[in-house]
Design a protein around this motif. Structure first.
Motif, PDB file in Angstrom:
ATOM      1  N   THR A   2      -4.302  37.209  18.763  1.00 54.64           N
ATOM      2  CA  THR A   2      -5.122  38.228  19.410  1.00 54.64           C
ATOM      3  C   THR A   2      -4.636  38.997  20.876  1.00 54.64           C
ATOM      4  OG1 THR A   2      -6.563  36.988  20.797  1.00 54.64           O
ATOM      5  CG2 THR A   2      -7.079  37.718  18.315  1.00 54.64           C
ATOM      6  N   PRO A   3      -4.599  39.989  21.384  1.00 49.96           N
ATOM      7  CA  PRO A   3      -4.257  40.621  22.327  1.00 49.96           C
ATOM      8  C   PRO A   3      -4.980  39.477  23.545  1.00 49.96           C
ATOM      9  CG  PRO A   3      -4.936  42.443  21.371  1.00 49.96           C
ATOM     10  CD  PRO A   3      -5.360  40.983  20.559  1.00 49.96           C
ATOM     11  N   GLU A   4      -6.313  39.136  23.527  1.00 44.08           N
ATOM     12  CA  GLU A   4      -6.731  38.221  24.450  1.00 44.08           C
ATOM     13  C   GLU A   4      -6.020  37.009  24.569  1.00 44.08           C
ATOM     14  OE1 GLU A   4      -9.841  40.990  23.076  1.00 44.08           O
ATOM     15  OE2 GLU A   4      -8.377  39.882  21.954  1.00 44.08           O
ATOM     16  N   ALA A   5      -5.479  36.395  23.362  1.00 40.92           N
ATOM     17  CA  ALA A   5      -4.779  35.183  23.418  1.00 40.92           C
ATOM     18  C   ALA A   5      -3.588  35.124  23.989  1.00 40.92           C
ATOM     19  CB  ALA A   5      -4.757  34.479  21.999  1.00 40.92           C
ATOM     20  N   LEU A   6      -2.966  36.440  23.872  1.00 40.77           N
ATOM     21  CA  LEU A   6      -1.738  36.596  24.489  1.00 40.77           C
ATOM     22  C   LEU A   6      -1.675  36.833  25.762  1.00 40.77           C
ATOM     23  CD1 LEU A   6      -0.173  39.168  21.688  1.00 40.77           C
ATOM     24  CD2 LEU A   6       0.725  36.814  22.211  1.00 40.77           C
ATOM     25  N   VAL A   7      -2.403  37.387  26.425  1.00 38.57           N
ATOM     26  CA  VAL A   7      -2.957  37.728  27.969  1.00 38.57           C
ATOM     27  C   VAL A   7      -3.263  36.059  28.701  1.00 38.57           C
ATOM     28  CG1 VAL A   7      -4.416  38.429  29.612  1.00 38.57           C
ATOM     29  CG2 VAL A   7      -3.536  39.935  27.699  1.00 38.57           C
ATOM     30  N   TYR A   8      -4.157  35.323  27.804  1.00 42.24           N
ATOM     31  CA  TYR A   8      -4.384  34.134  28.396  1.00 42.24           C
ATOM     32  C   TYR A   8      -2.966  33.259  28.556  1.00 42.24           C
ATOM     33  CZ  TYR A   8      -5.808  29.172  28.621  1.00 42.24           C
ATOM     34  OH  TYR A   8      -5.861  28.044  29.128  1.00 42.24           O
ATOM     35  N   ILE A  19      -8.689  30.335  33.781  1.00 42.33           N
ATOM     36  CA  ILE A  19      -8.586  31.689  33.180  1.00 42.33           C
ATOM     37  C   ILE A  19      -9.526  32.091  32.215  1.00 42.33           C
ATOM     38  CG2 ILE A  19      -6.897  33.100  32.225  1.00 42.33           C
ATOM     39  CD1 ILE A  19      -5.823  31.850  34.695  1.00 42.33           C
ATOM     40  N   TRP A  20     -10.314  33.007  32.499  1.00 42.44           N
ATOM     41  CA  TRP A  20     -11.392  33.067  31.486  1.00 42.44           C
ATOM     42  C   TRP A  20     -11.602  34.590  31.090  1.00 42.44           C
ATOM     43  CZ3 TRP A  20     -13.438  28.237  31.050  1.00 42.44           C
ATOM     44  CH2 TRP A  20     -13.465  27.632  32.007  1.00 42.44           C
ATOM     45  N   PRO A  21     -11.944  34.668  29.659  1.00 41.87           N
ATOM     46  CA  PRO A  21     -12.032  36.238  29.165  1.00 41.87           C
ATOM     47  C   PRO A  21     -13.590  36.581  29.479  1.00 41.87           C
ATOM     48  CG  PRO A  21     -12.651  34.359  27.441  1.00 41.87           C
ATOM     49  CD  PRO A  21     -11.986  33.708  28.628  1.00 41.87           C
ATOM     50  N   ASP A  22     -13.926  37.650  30.044  1.00 37.08           N
ATOM     51  CA  ASP A  22     -15.084  38.386  30.147  1.00 37.08           C
ATOM     52  C   ASP A  22     -15.792  38.003  31.391  1.00 37.08           C
ATOM     53  OD1 ASP A  22     -14.664  39.742  27.585  1.00 37.08           O
ATOM     54  OD2 ASP A  22     -15.804  38.145  26.706  1.00 37.08           O
ATOM     55  N   PHE A  23     -15.901  36.559  31.803  1.00 39.06           N
ATOM     56  CA  PHE A  23     -16.530  36.433  32.902  1.00 39.06           C
ATOM     57  C   PHE A  23     -16.030  34.815  33.415  1.00 39.06           C
ATOM     58  CE2 PHE A  23     -19.258  35.115  29.296  1.00 39.06           C
ATOM     59  CZ  PHE A  23     -19.859  33.762  29.849  1.00 39.06           C
ATOM     60  N   ALA A  24     -16.341  34.467  34.466  1.00 43.77           N
ATOM     61  CA  ALA A  24     -15.783  33.103  35.039  1.00 43.77           C
ATOM     62  C   ALA A  24     -16.910  32.064  34.365  1.00 43.77           C
ATOM     63  CB  ALA A  24     -15.872  33.195  36.531  1.00 43.77           C
ATOM     64  N   GLU A  25     -16.386  30.914  33.902  1.00 44.29           N
ATOM     65  CA  GLU A  25     -17.279  29.899  33.350  1.00 44.29           C
ATOM     66  C   GLU A  25     -17.482  28.803  34.287  1.00 44.29           C
ATOM     67  OE1 GLU A  25     -16.126  28.737  29.348  1.00 44.29           O
ATOM     68  OE2 GLU A  25     -15.890  30.858  28.809  1.00 44.29           O
ATOM     69  N   THR A  26     -17.034  29.129  35.466  1.00 43.79           N
ATOM     70  CA  THR A  26     -17.310  28.154  36.710  1.00 43.79           C
ATOM     71  C   THR A  26     -17.260  28.881  38.166  1.00 43.79           C
ATOM     72  OG1 THR A  26     -16.157  26.074  37.640  1.00 43.79           O
ATOM     73  CG2 THR A  26     -14.658  27.874  36.802  1.00 43.79           C
ATOM     74  N   ASP A  27     -17.938  27.918  39.070  1.00 43.78           N
ATOM     75  CA  ASP A  27     -18.091  28.608  40.594  1.00 43.78           C
ATOM     76  C   ASP A  27     -16.418  28.321  41.167  1.00 43.78           C
ATOM     77  OD1 ASP A  27     -20.323  29.861  39.799  1.00 43.78           O
ATOM     78  OD2 ASP A  27     -21.564  28.110  40.763  1.00 43.78           O
ATOM     79  N   GLU A  28     -15.855  27.445  40.665  1.00 42.45           N
ATOM     80  CA  GLU A  28     -14.610  26.851  41.114  1.00 42.45           C
ATOM     81  C   GLU A  28     -13.330  28.202  41.236  1.00 42.45           C
ATOM     82  OE1 GLU A  28     -12.049  23.181  40.545  1.00 42.45           O
ATOM     83  OE2 GLU A  28     -13.305  23.252  39.333  1.00 42.45           O
ATOM     84  N   TYR A  34     -10.239  38.209  32.590  1.00 39.17           N
ATOM     85  CA  TYR A  34      -9.592  39.257  32.012  1.00 39.17           C
ATOM     86  C   TYR A  34     -10.469  39.624  30.852  1.00 39.17           C
ATOM     87  CZ  TYR A  34      -8.242  35.841  28.471  1.00 39.17           C
ATOM     88  OH  TYR A  34      -8.214  34.881  27.374  1.00 39.17           O
ATOM     89  N   GLN A  35     -10.391  41.196  30.381  1.00 41.42           N
ATOM     90  CA  GLN A  35     -11.014  41.567  29.328  1.00 41.42           C
ATOM     91  C   GLN A  35     -10.075  42.600  28.835  1.00 41.42           C
ATOM     92  OE1 GLN A  35     -15.092  42.792  30.183  1.00 41.42           O
ATOM     93  NE2 GLN A  35     -14.353  43.946  31.699  1.00 41.42           N
ATOM     94  N   VAL A  36     -10.364  42.953  27.189  1.00 44.19           N
ATOM     95  CA  VAL A  36      -9.745  44.205  26.771  1.00 44.19           C
ATOM     96  C   VAL A  36     -10.758  45.535  27.191  1.00 44.19           C
ATOM     97  CG1 VAL A  36      -9.316  45.453  24.819  1.00 44.19           C
ATOM     98  CG2 VAL A  36      -8.491  43.070  25.032  1.00 44.19           C
ATOM     99  N   VAL A  37     -10.466  46.447  27.703  1.00 44.23           N
ATOM    100  CA  VAL A  37     -11.158  47.548  28.121  1.00 44.23           C
ATOM    101  C   VAL A  37     -10.979  48.904  27.469  1.00 44.23           C
ATOM    102  CG1 VAL A  37     -11.988  46.485  30.312  1.00 44.23           C
ATOM    103  CG2 VAL A  37      -9.966  47.896  30.163  1.00 44.23           C
ATOM    104  N   GLY A  38     -10.124  48.832  26.527  1.00 43.40           N
ATOM    105  CA  GLY A  38      -9.811  50.182  25.613  1.00 43.40           C
ATOM    106  C   GLY A  38      -8.525  49.947  25.202  1.00 43.40           C
ATOM    107  N   GLY A  39      -7.609  51.091  24.919  1.00 43.15           N
ATOM    108  CA  GLY A  39      -6.574  51.096  24.338  1.00 43.15           C
ATOM    109  C   GLY A  39      -6.114  52.519  23.884  1.00 43.15           C
ATOM    110  N   GLU A  40      -5.116  52.434  22.949  1.00 38.50           N
ATOM    111  CA  GLU A  40      -4.786  53.760  22.397  1.00 38.50           C
ATOM    112  C   GLU A  40      -4.624  53.355  20.795  1.00 38.50           C
ATOM    113  OE1 GLU A  40      -1.403  55.570  24.207  1.00 38.50           O
ATOM    114  OE2 GLU A  40      -2.227  55.474  26.307  1.00 38.50           O
TER     115      GLU A  40
END
Length: 116
Positions: A2-8, A19-28, A34-40
């Motif tokens: 997936t695009p998300e896996a490639l970016v990670y 490195i987290w998709p959508d939101f940070a899962e830690t305060d560290e 990162y997130q996919v926000v559209g495309g062509e």
């Protein structure tokens, strides 16, 4: 993949691996979100499903209270994506300095197109 896996995969060696998709899962910090926000969409007249997609990915890099550290991490993100040539990356925007009022953290945000 997936695009998300490639970016990670392109970013995984930065920010101590936080490195987290959508939101940070830690305060560290530092961390990258990162997130996919559209495309062509790629469309064929035959109705065939394309084997690649062009997506727009937004990457936010957070580095605590230091603007310099946030800017440096943002530069590292851009370099990591630019050099991941298998993604056929295109820088869509310049880095935008950002600040989170609640946490007092500084960061950067930047958009990229990838074709993968």
């Amino acid at each position: 993949m997936t695009p998300e896996a490639l970016v990670y995969d392109a970013l995984k060696n930065l920010a101590g691996g936080r490195i987290w998709p959508d939101f940070a899962e830690t305060d560290e910090l530092p961390c990258i979100v990162y997130q996919v926000v559209g495309g062509e969409p790629v469309n064929y007249l035959t109705g065939e499903q394309p084997d690649k997609q062009k997506v727009r990915v937004q990457v936010s890099a957070w580095a605590g209270e230091s603007r310099i550290a946030a800017s440096e991490l943002g530069q590292q993100v851009e370099e990591a994506i630019r050099t991941a040539t298998h993604l056929q990356p295109e820088v869509a925007t310049g880095r935008l300095a950002t600040f989170d009022e609640e946490t007092k953290c500084r960061g950067t945000r930047q958009d990229f197109y990838i074709f993968a």
